[in-house]
Each structure stands twice: as C-alpha cells, then as structure tokens.
Design a protein around this motif. Sequence first.
Motif, PDB file in Angstrom:
ATOM      1  N   ASN A  42       0.832  -1.206   0.000  1.00  0.00           N
ATOM      2  CA  ASN A  42       0.000   0.000   0.000  1.00  0.00           C
ATOM      3  C   ASN A  42       0.869   1.260   0.000  1.00  0.00           C
ATOM      4  OD1 ASN A  42       0.157   1.222   2.941  1.00  0.00           O
ATOM      5  ND2 ASN A  42       0.120  -0.999   3.176  1.00  0.00           N
ATOM      6  N   HIS A  43       2.135   1.101   0.409  1.00  0.00           N
ATOM      7  CA  HIS A  43       3.016   2.275   0.459  1.00  0.00           C
ATOM      8  C   HIS A  43       3.361   2.816  -0.929  1.00  0.00           C
ATOM      9  CE1 HIS A  43       3.523   2.639   4.757  1.00  0.00           C
ATOM     10  NE2 HIS A  43       3.515   1.316   4.798  1.00  0.00           N
ATOM     11  N   ALA A  44       3.018   2.061  -1.981  1.00  0.00           N
ATOM     12  CA  ALA A  44       3.202   2.606  -3.334  1.00  0.00           C
ATOM     13  C   ALA A  44       2.343   3.849  -3.545  1.00  0.00           C
ATOM     14  CB  ALA A  44       2.857   1.542  -4.380  1.00  0.00           C
ATOM     15  N   ALA A  45       1.347   4.030  -2.685  1.00  0.00           N
ATOM     16  CA  ALA A  45       0.489   5.215  -2.816  1.00  0.00           C
ATOM     17  C   ALA A  45       0.256   5.857  -1.439  1.00  0.00           C
ATOM     18  CB  ALA A  45      -0.832   4.831  -3.463  1.00  0.00           C
ATOM     19  N   ASP A  46       1.272   5.795  -0.583  1.00  0.00           N
ATOM     20  CA  ASP A  46       1.014   6.250   0.790  1.00  0.00           C
ATOM     21  C   ASP A  46       1.022   7.767   0.959  1.00  0.00           C
ATOM     22  OD1 ASP A  46       3.754   6.685   0.601  1.00  0.00           O
ATOM     23  OD2 ASP A  46       4.297   5.276   2.202  1.00  0.00           O
ATOM     24  N   PRO A  89      -6.355   1.310  -7.495  1.00  0.00           N
ATOM     25  CA  PRO A  89      -5.192   1.040  -8.337  1.00  0.00           C
ATOM     26  C   PRO A  89      -5.042   1.987  -9.523  1.00  0.00           C
ATOM     27  CG  PRO A  89      -6.358  -0.975  -7.839  1.00  0.00           C
ATOM     28  CD  PRO A  89      -7.217   0.137  -7.348  1.00  0.00           C
ATOM     29  N   ARG A  90      -6.117   2.675  -9.899  1.00  0.00           N
ATOM     30  CA  ARG A  90      -6.009   3.574 -11.054  1.00  0.00           C
ATOM     31  C   ARG A  90      -5.552   4.980 -10.671  1.00  0.00           C
ATOM     32  NH1 ARG A  90      -7.929   2.527 -16.033  1.00  0.00           N
ATOM     33  NH2 ARG A  90      -8.633   0.398 -16.373  1.00  0.00           N
ATOM     34  N   ASP A  91      -5.536   5.285  -9.400  1.00  0.00           N
ATOM     35  CA  ASP A  91      -5.002   6.584  -8.996  1.00  0.00           C
ATOM     36  C   ASP A  91      -3.481   6.565  -9.146  1.00  0.00           C
ATOM     37  OD1 ASP A  91      -7.416   7.960  -8.039  1.00  0.00           O
ATOM     38  OD2 ASP A  91      -7.514   6.245  -6.670  1.00  0.00           O
ATOM     39  N   LEU A  92      -2.925   7.728  -9.355  1.00  0.00           N
ATOM     40  CA  LEU A  92      -1.478   7.775  -9.555  1.00  0.00           C
ATOM     41  C   LEU A  92      -0.751   7.273  -8.311  1.00  0.00           C
ATOM     42  CD1 LEU A  92      -1.101  11.220 -11.335  1.00  0.00           C
ATOM     43  CD2 LEU A  92      -0.656   8.973 -12.313  1.00  0.00           C
ATOM     44  N   GLU A 128      -5.558  -4.926 -23.478  1.00  0.00           N
ATOM     45  CA  GLU A 128      -5.050  -6.303 -23.681  1.00  0.00           C
ATOM     46  C   GLU A 128      -3.708  -6.546 -23.002  1.00  0.00           C
ATOM     47  OE1 GLU A 128      -5.818  -4.867 -27.133  1.00  0.00           O
ATOM     48  OE2 GLU A 128      -7.877  -5.195 -26.512  1.00  0.00           O
ATOM     49  N   VAL A 129      -3.439  -5.820 -21.958  1.00  0.00           N
ATOM     50  CA  VAL A 129      -2.205  -6.055 -21.194  1.00  0.00           C
ATOM     51  C   VAL A 129      -2.567  -6.836 -19.928  1.00  0.00           C
ATOM     52  CG1 VAL A 129      -0.252  -4.997 -20.002  1.00  0.00           C
ATOM     53  CG2 VAL A 129      -1.173  -3.934 -22.084  1.00  0.00           C
ATOM     54  N   PRO A 130      -1.952  -8.011 -19.732  1.00  0.00           N
ATOM     55  CA  PRO A 130      -2.298  -8.834 -18.567  1.00  0.00           C
ATOM     56  C   PRO A 130      -1.590  -8.336 -17.309  1.00  0.00           C
ATOM     57  CG  PRO A 130      -0.656  -9.954 -19.899  1.00  0.00           C
ATOM     58  CD  PRO A 130      -0.991  -8.679 -20.627  1.00  0.00           C
ATOM     59  N   PHE A 131      -2.030  -7.207 -16.843  1.00  0.00           N
ATOM     60  CA  PHE A 131      -1.389  -6.534 -15.713  1.00  0.00           C
ATOM     61  C   PHE A 131      -2.469  -6.014 -14.786  1.00  0.00           C
ATOM     62  CE2 PHE A 131       0.141  -2.736 -13.556  1.00  0.00           C
ATOM     63  CZ  PHE A 131       1.397  -3.105 -13.111  1.00  0.00           C
ATOM     64  N   GLN A 132      -2.359  -6.378 -13.506  1.00  0.00           N
ATOM     65  CA  GLN A 132      -3.336  -5.904 -12.525  1.00  0.00           C
ATOM     66  C   GLN A 132      -2.629  -5.517 -11.233  1.00  0.00           C
ATOM     67  OE1 GLN A 132      -6.682  -5.539 -12.967  1.00  0.00           O
ATOM     68  NE2 GLN A 132      -6.680  -6.406 -15.037  1.00  0.00           N
ATOM     69  N   ILE A 133      -3.118  -4.459 -10.629  1.00  0.00           N
ATOM     70  CA  ILE A 133      -2.710  -4.090  -9.274  1.00  0.00           C
ATOM     71  C   ILE A 133      -3.931  -4.298  -8.384  1.00  0.00           C
ATOM     72  CG2 ILE A 133      -2.057  -2.181  -7.742  1.00  0.00           C
ATOM     73  CD1 ILE A 133      -0.596  -0.937 -10.194  1.00  0.00           C
ATOM     74  N   PHE A 134      -3.792  -5.116  -7.342  1.00  0.00           N
ATOM     75  CA  PHE A 134      -4.893  -5.313  -6.403  1.00  0.00           C
ATOM     76  C   PHE A 134      -4.448  -4.859  -5.015  1.00  0.00           C
ATOM     77  CE2 PHE A 134      -5.657  -9.275  -9.144  1.00  0.00           C
ATOM     78  CZ  PHE A 134      -6.567  -8.634  -9.972  1.00  0.00           C
ATOM     79  N   ASN A 151     -12.488  -7.598   3.946  1.00  0.00           N
ATOM     80  CA  ASN A 151     -13.756  -6.942   3.580  1.00  0.00           C
ATOM     81  C   ASN A 151     -14.133  -5.903   4.643  1.00  0.00           C
ATOM     82  OD1 ASN A 151     -16.092  -6.588   2.033  1.00  0.00           O
ATOM     83  ND2 ASN A 151     -17.219  -8.073   3.276  1.00  0.00           N
ATOM     84  N   ASN A 152     -13.216  -4.951   4.876  1.00  0.00           N
ATOM     85  CA  ASN A 152     -13.343  -4.088   6.047  1.00  0.00           C
ATOM     86  C   ASN A 152     -14.360  -2.969   5.856  1.00  0.00           C
ATOM     87  OD1 ASN A 152     -11.201  -5.563   7.151  1.00  0.00           O
ATOM     88  ND2 ASN A 152      -9.689  -4.230   6.165  1.00  0.00           N
ATOM     89  N   THR A 153     -15.218  -2.797   6.853  1.00  0.00           N
ATOM     90  CA  THR A 153     -16.173  -1.684   6.831  1.00  0.00           C
ATOM     91  C   THR A 153     -15.442  -0.352   6.704  1.00  0.00           C
ATOM     92  OG1 THR A 153     -17.740  -2.928   8.166  1.00  0.00           O
ATOM     93  CG2 THR A 153     -17.960  -0.536   8.209  1.00  0.00           C
ATOM     94  N   ARG A 154     -14.268  -0.247   7.344  1.00  0.00           N
ATOM     95  CA  ARG A 154     -13.530   1.022   7.318  1.00  0.00           C
ATOM     96  C   ARG A 154     -12.523   1.113   6.171  1.00  0.00           C
ATOM     97  NH1 ARG A 154     -13.789   3.552  12.789  1.00  0.00           N
ATOM     98  NH2 ARG A 154     -15.079   2.146  14.002  1.00  0.00           N
ATOM     99  N   ALA A 155     -12.681   0.282   5.168  1.00  0.00           N
ATOM    100  CA  ALA A 155     -11.723   0.272   4.048  1.00  0.00           C
ATOM    101  C   ALA A 155     -11.615   1.642   3.398  1.00  0.00           C
ATOM    102  CB  ALA A 155     -12.153  -0.750   3.014  1.00  0.00           C
ATOM    103  N   PHE A 156     -10.395   2.025   3.039  1.00  0.00           N
ATOM    104  CA  PHE A 156     -10.208   3.276   2.293  1.00  0.00           C
ATOM    105  C   PHE A 156      -9.399   3.045   1.023  1.00  0.00           C
ATOM    106  CE2 PHE A 156      -7.490   2.951   6.042  1.00  0.00           C
ATOM    107  CZ  PHE A 156      -6.210   2.962   5.506  1.00  0.00           C
ATOM    108  N   TRP A 157      -9.096   1.762   0.740  1.00  0.00           N
ATOM    109  CA  TRP A 157      -8.512   1.399  -0.545  1.00  0.00           C
ATOM    110  C   TRP A 157      -9.522   0.537  -1.287  1.00  0.00           C
ATOM    111  CZ3 TRP A 157      -4.353  -0.427   3.166  1.00  0.00           C
ATOM    112  CH2 TRP A 157      -3.454   0.617   3.453  1.00  0.00           C
ATOM    113  N   SER A 158      -9.633   0.735  -2.576  1.00  0.00           N
ATOM    114  CA  SER A 158     -10.639   0.019  -3.353  1.00  0.00           C
ATOM    115  C   SER A 158     -10.154  -1.374  -3.773  1.00  0.00           C
ATOM    116  CB  SER A 158     -10.973   0.825  -4.611  1.00  0.00           C
ATOM    117  OG  SER A 158     -11.795   0.039  -5.463  1.00  0.00           O
TER     118      SER A 158
END
Length: 300
Positions: free
Chosen positions: A132-136, A152-155, A241-247, A252-259
């Motif tokens: 997660n620190h990639a976007a901390d 994952p789509r945010d810079l 068509e690029v097989p690349f995903q960031i998850f 399943n946290n009620t307080r989640a702030f990452w999508s």
Amino acid sequence: MMTTSGRLPEASARRRVLVTGATGYIASQLLPVFRERYDLVLLDVRTTDAGGQPVAGAQVADFLAEDPTPLAGHFEGVDAVVHLGYWRPPGKTVTGQDKSYLEERPNVDMAERVFRFALDHGVRRVVVASSNHAADWWEPLLHERRIDAIGPRDLPRSDNYYGWAKIAYEALGWMYACGAFGRKLEMVQLRIGAPREVDAAEFVDRPAQYKRDLGAYLSARDLQQLVVRSIEVGPLEDEWEVPFQIFYGISNNTRAFWSITNARSVIGYAPEDDSEVKYADDIRRLLTGAGDRGRLGTER
Ligand SMILES: NC(=O)c1ccc[n+]([C@@H]2O[C@H](COP(=O)([O-])OP(=O)(O)OC[C@H]3O[C@@H](n4cnc5c(N)ncnc54)[C@H](O)[C@@H]3O)[C@@H](O)[C@H]2O)c1
C-alpha cells in the motif's frame, strides 16, 4: 464481470510455483495453503524462518548474488512465481519508511532479476508483494476526509523510498506484461495492507492509527485467497489487452479506504473477514464507548 463466490477456487491441474522470500513472514501465512495445492520451489537466502525454525523444502538462493547463473535452473517448468523476497537493511523493519535510496535499491534490482528469469524461462504469471506504500502519500488526505478512497487507477505517489521501490516494481512489471520483451508475462502486483491481527492494546492512545489499521487489515485466510486467486484465475487483461493488474490486499473491512473492486471483478476475490466484526468488542471499548465518544470525535 466475474461473480465473487466461494473462498478458494476449485483446485485444478497441479501447478509448479516458485516462491522467493519463502522463509519470510508473508510466506509463512501462505505456505500451508500452497503446500496443499502446488508443487513448490521455495527459495530464500536462508532455510529457517525468523524464529530459527527450519522451513521444509526451502533452498538457498540469493537473488542479489553477483553471479545469477545458478538461479536459472530453479525456473525450469515453473508455471507461476510468487515474489516475496525482500532485502532488509540491518536494524530496519520491512515496512519502515526510514530507508535510504541505496537501502531500497537492491529490492528493485531483485524484482527486475526475478521478472527477467520468469520471462526467459516461460513462466506464465508473476505475483508480486508490492505494498500500500506505493500510494502512501495519499493517506493523510484520506484520513482527513479530503478524498474518500484510493484505488489502483489513482497515480502511485509516495514520499519515502520504501514506497518508491514498490512503485518501481509496478513500473517494471508493466514493461514485462505489455510485451516489450517479446511476449506478455502475466503480472499481478499486490498492494498488501496490514497483514496481521489488530491488537487493541497497542492503540489505546492512538485512535487515528487504530482506525487506520482496522481499514487496512488483511486476515491470513483472505491473504491466502487473494494470492491463490492471483496465481490461478484469469484472464488478467485490461482494456488494452495487457495482462497486468494491481490489487489492494485488504479484508472486507467496513472502514476500508482502498478500493478492491477490481480484485472482486477480475479474479473473484471475496474476502471473508471484516475487522469491524472481528474486533467489534475492542472497537466498542476504544472508539465508541460513552467516555471516549467526545474525545475521539475530534480525531482524524
Ligand atoms: N509484512 C508486512 O506487513 C508487509 C506489508 C505490505 C507489503 N509487504 C511486502 O511483502 C514482501 C515480503 O515481506 P515479509 O514481511 O514477508 O518480509 P520478510 O523479511 O519476513 O521476508 C522477506 C524474505 O526475503 C528473503 N531475502 C532477503 N534477501 C534475499 C535475497 N537476496 N534473495 C532471496 N531472498 C531474500 C529474506 O531472507 C526473508 O525471508 C516485501 O516486499 C514487503 O515489502 C509486507
């Protein structure tokens, strides 16, 4: 869109999976499930875990060695690589953000080496422990409620070298996935949240940090499901068509702030745990108790 159901996918043909950092902390949570499902190649610079206990099947392999040639043989016949290897400077924690450029650089070198071996040896997919620190850099804005969520789509933005190194893994991964080197290497980068139980006693005087860790929580079984699905489920192709995903890797946290909506739709990730439910008694005591309500109302 994939429907999310069930915990782990039905086990299919037995895959050969190579794990780097196989005696580390994250690996210790994954190996019980991996041992049931895969033929494993377990590699690390040591064959014991941090507590000195032997890890069955672990072999010594140094992904920062000057001469990488001996590593090649390990990749023969491998279907998927799970890259958890992480060089930690002496005296520093894994996720500590106090590391210098030169202290993090070896981890970028290691990722590049792992991806290159995977490409050269016909590996189909690589799953990488990013963070997660990639976007901390965004996190204070989230907690101040200036933004609602990051996905994952945010810079990717970080203000420290630990996060920078994870951004570099992701950027390298894209190059391998897009076909720049002759074929498309399937790539999943997991921005793992807080993969540990939340001990309320550690947060008595730190309610903002407590709320953060409840939002970032990732249970062991959800981590297992996320990684197994990242190895097994596809297709991973994006709209280009690029097989690349960031998850993001959270429960399943009620307080989640990452999508995690893309993990749900692309690989059917259906996390079973919610920190709000799991720690309801602690939360009532620490955050919503009558005596604390007024005081904590001004936090964030
Ligand atoms: N633990 C967390 O809370 C957390 C959270 C988010 C992301 N991550 C990421 O997950 C990954 C794994 O983290 P961890 O907590 O398991 O760390 P860890 O230190 O427990 O495990 C890393 C493993 O890599 C091995 N290693 C070091 N140098 C190596 C080399 N040259 N060649 C091969 N193996 C080498 C170490 O011996 C160790 O067993 C890291 O990239 C980390 O940034 C961890």
